[in-house]
Design a protein around this motif. Structure first.
Motif, PDB file in Angstrom:
ATOM      1  N   PHE A   2       0.839  -1.204   0.000  1.00  0.00           N
ATOM      2  CA  PHE A   2       0.000   0.000   0.000  1.00  0.00           C
ATOM      3  C   PHE A   2       0.872   1.252   0.000  1.00  0.00           C
ATOM      4  O   PHE A   2       1.834   1.360   0.743  1.00  0.00           O
ATOM      5  CB  PHE A   2      -0.914  -0.005   1.231  1.00  0.00           C
ATOM      6  N   HIS A   3       0.534   2.205  -0.846  1.00  0.00           N
ATOM      7  CA  HIS A   3       1.238   3.485  -0.895  1.00  0.00           C
ATOM      8  C   HIS A   3       0.242   4.576  -0.500  1.00  0.00           C
ATOM      9  O   HIS A   3      -0.906   4.559  -0.950  1.00  0.00           O
ATOM     10  CB  HIS A   3       1.784   3.739  -2.307  1.00  0.00           C
ATOM     11  N   PRO A   4       0.665   5.570   0.330  1.00  0.00           N
ATOM     12  CA  PRO A   4      -0.271   6.613   0.781  1.00  0.00           C
ATOM     13  C   PRO A   4      -0.908   7.399  -0.367  1.00  0.00           C
ATOM     14  O   PRO A   4      -2.033   7.870  -0.229  1.00  0.00           O
ATOM     15  CB  PRO A   4       0.585   7.539   1.647  1.00  0.00           C
ATOM     16  N   ASP A   5      -0.228   7.537  -1.496  1.00  0.00           N
ATOM     17  CA  ASP A   5      -0.797   8.269  -2.632  1.00  0.00           C
ATOM     18  C   ASP A   5      -2.080   7.624  -3.140  1.00  0.00           C
ATOM     19  O   ASP A   5      -2.957   8.299  -3.674  1.00  0.00           O
ATOM     20  CB  ASP A   5       0.194   8.337  -3.805  1.00  0.00           C
ATOM     21  N   LEU A   6      -2.187   6.297  -2.971  1.00  0.00           N
ATOM     22  CA  LEU A   6      -3.354   5.582  -3.496  1.00  0.00           C
ATOM     23  C   LEU A   6      -4.625   5.960  -2.762  1.00  0.00           C
ATOM     24  O   LEU A   6      -5.718   5.858  -3.313  1.00  0.00           O
ATOM     25  CB  LEU A   6      -3.118   4.070  -3.433  1.00  0.00           C
ATOM     26  N   SER A  12      -6.279  16.401  -4.018  1.00  0.00           N
ATOM     27  CA  SER A  12      -5.154  16.655  -3.111  1.00  0.00           C
ATOM     28  C   SER A  12      -3.838  16.177  -3.723  1.00  0.00           C
ATOM     29  O   SER A  12      -2.918  15.802  -3.004  1.00  0.00           O
ATOM     30  CB  SER A  12      -5.407  16.003  -1.749  1.00  0.00           C
ATOM     31  N   CYS A  13      -3.788  16.212  -5.060  1.00  0.00           N
ATOM     32  CA  CYS A  13      -2.578  15.815  -5.785  1.00  0.00           C
ATOM     33  C   CYS A  13      -2.131  16.939  -6.721  1.00  0.00           C
ATOM     34  O   CYS A  13      -2.150  16.788  -7.955  1.00  0.00           O
ATOM     35  CB  CYS A  13      -2.836  14.548  -6.603  1.00  0.00           C
ATOM     36  N   PRO A  14      -1.704  18.071  -6.176  1.00  0.00           N
ATOM     37  CA  PRO A  14      -1.244  19.146  -7.057  1.00  0.00           C
ATOM     38  C   PRO A  14       0.117  18.803  -7.660  1.00  0.00           C
ATOM     39  O   PRO A  14       0.846  17.972  -7.129  1.00  0.00           O
ATOM     40  CB  PRO A  14      -1.128  20.346  -6.116  1.00  0.00           C
ATOM     41  N   GLU A  51       8.011  13.713 -12.421  1.00  0.00           N
ATOM     42  CA  GLU A  51       7.674  12.708 -11.396  1.00  0.00           C
ATOM     43  C   GLU A  51       6.167  12.507 -11.408  1.00  0.00           C
ATOM     44  O   GLU A  51       5.410  13.406 -11.801  1.00  0.00           O
ATOM     45  CB  GLU A  51       8.076  13.201  -9.991  1.00  0.00           C
ATOM     46  N   ASN A  52       5.728  11.340 -10.947  1.00  0.00           N
ATOM     47  CA  ASN A  52       4.301  11.032 -10.860  1.00  0.00           C
ATOM     48  C   ASN A  52       3.930  10.606  -9.452  1.00  0.00           C
ATOM     49  O   ASN A  52       4.754  10.075  -8.711  1.00  0.00           O
ATOM     50  CB  ASN A  52       3.937   9.878 -11.802  1.00  0.00           C
ATOM     51  N   TYR A  53       2.645  10.800  -9.123  1.00  0.00           N
ATOM     52  CA  TYR A  53       2.078  10.197  -7.916  1.00  0.00           C
ATOM     53  C   TYR A  53       1.816   8.727  -8.232  1.00  0.00           C
ATOM     54  O   TYR A  53       1.784   8.327  -9.399  1.00  0.00           O
ATOM     55  CB  TYR A  53       0.734  10.854  -7.558  1.00  0.00           C
ATOM     56  N   TYR A 171       3.169  21.261   3.916  1.00  0.00           N
ATOM     57  CA  TYR A 171       3.183  19.932   3.310  1.00  0.00           C
ATOM     58  C   TYR A 171       4.056  19.945   2.066  1.00  0.00           C
ATOM     59  O   TYR A 171       3.893  20.797   1.194  1.00  0.00           O
ATOM     60  CB  TYR A 171       1.767  19.482   2.926  1.00  0.00           C
ATOM     61  N   LEU A 172       4.977  19.015   1.988  1.00  0.00           N
ATOM     62  CA  LEU A 172       5.803  18.811   0.797  1.00  0.00           C
ATOM     63  C   LEU A 172       5.743  17.337   0.437  1.00  0.00           C
ATOM     64  O   LEU A 172       6.105  16.488   1.243  1.00  0.00           O
ATOM     65  CB  LEU A 172       7.265  19.198   1.061  1.00  0.00           C
ATOM     66  N   HIS A 173       5.272  17.035  -0.766  1.00  0.00           N
ATOM     67  CA  HIS A 173       5.233  15.644  -1.200  1.00  0.00           C
ATOM     68  C   HIS A 173       6.670  15.152  -1.397  1.00  0.00           C
ATOM     69  O   HIS A 173       7.544  15.907  -1.815  1.00  0.00           O
ATOM     70  CB  HIS A 173       4.435  15.506  -2.501  1.00  0.00           C
ATOM     71  N   GLU A 174       6.916  13.887  -1.109  1.00  0.00           N
ATOM     72  CA  GLU A 174       8.280  13.335  -1.201  1.00  0.00           C
ATOM     73  C   GLU A 174       8.882  13.500  -2.597  1.00  0.00           C
ATOM     74  O   GLU A 174      10.090  13.664  -2.745  1.00  0.00           O
ATOM     75  CB  GLU A 174       8.278  11.862  -0.794  1.00  0.00           C
TER      76      GLU A 174
END
Length: 188
Positions: A2-6, A12-14, A51-53, A171-174
């Motif tokens: 499981f990945h949190p992005d899923l 909430s995916c800018p 990069e992609n989510y 918040y900063l996405h990895e």
């Protein structure tokens, strides 16, 4: 696995937007586009996906990962001097009153009051908290016996961007970290 992005809602995916030289268009506010704008720019061939989510979107004929970092194909030259706005003024002064240093209840103050011929320009307006602004009133800092920490000046866009790096968003996405240069110690 499981990945949190899923579990993320697409809203909430800018996408972090980089210039063609792979530097952020803006640090503060951080240059982000909603996922819909990013996907549209991909299909119009205006950006490169960097990069992609893990999260995907689906159409009847296609599945596509949501872009998390995109770079413009054409370089956008930043303006030499930013617009004179309340937000940019606060950013120039690092969100601190230039009389007492407080970061609360901020407003702006004309160093030379308008009633004395002072103009609303970068060189005459500074950040002040409401109590200091009220205390100073329609006087100059010298008349009010309120020394100013730093005389106001007209900043460049680069200076504001540099100041903006001192205020990272909550918040900063990895996937964004490698593209942002915050004031952090690098691993050796």
């Amino acid at each position: 696995m499981f990945h949190p992005d899923l579990a993320r809602h697409p809203d909430s995916c800018p996408a972090l937007v980089l210039n063609a030289d792979y530097t952020p268009l803006s640090y503060y506010p951080l240059s982000l586009w909603p996922w819909q704008t990013a996907v549209k720019a991909v299909f119009l061939d205006r950006v490169t996906i960097v990069e992609n989510y893990e999260r995907e979107i689906h159409s009847p004929t296609r599945t596509m990962p949501i872009p998390s970092v995109i770079a413009l194909r054409q370089y956008v030259k930043p303006s030499q001097h930013p617009a004179f706005t309340r937000f940019n003024l606060f950013l120039r002064d690092r969100f601190a009153c230039q009389y007492c240093g407080s970061g609360r209840d901020l407003t702006f103050d004309h160093v030379v009051p308008r009633r004395l011929g002072g103009r609303t320009t970068w060189e005459n307006v500074t950040t002040a908290c409401a109590p200091c602004n009220l205390k100073k009133g329609g006087r100059t800092p010298a008349q009010a016996h309120m020394p100013i920490y730093r005389q106001p000046w007209r900043p460049t866009s680069w200076q504001l961007q540099d100041n903006g790096r001192a205020f990272p968003p909550g918040y900063l996405h990895e996937s964004w970290i490698d593209w942002l240069y915050w004031d952090v110690e690098l691993e050796g």
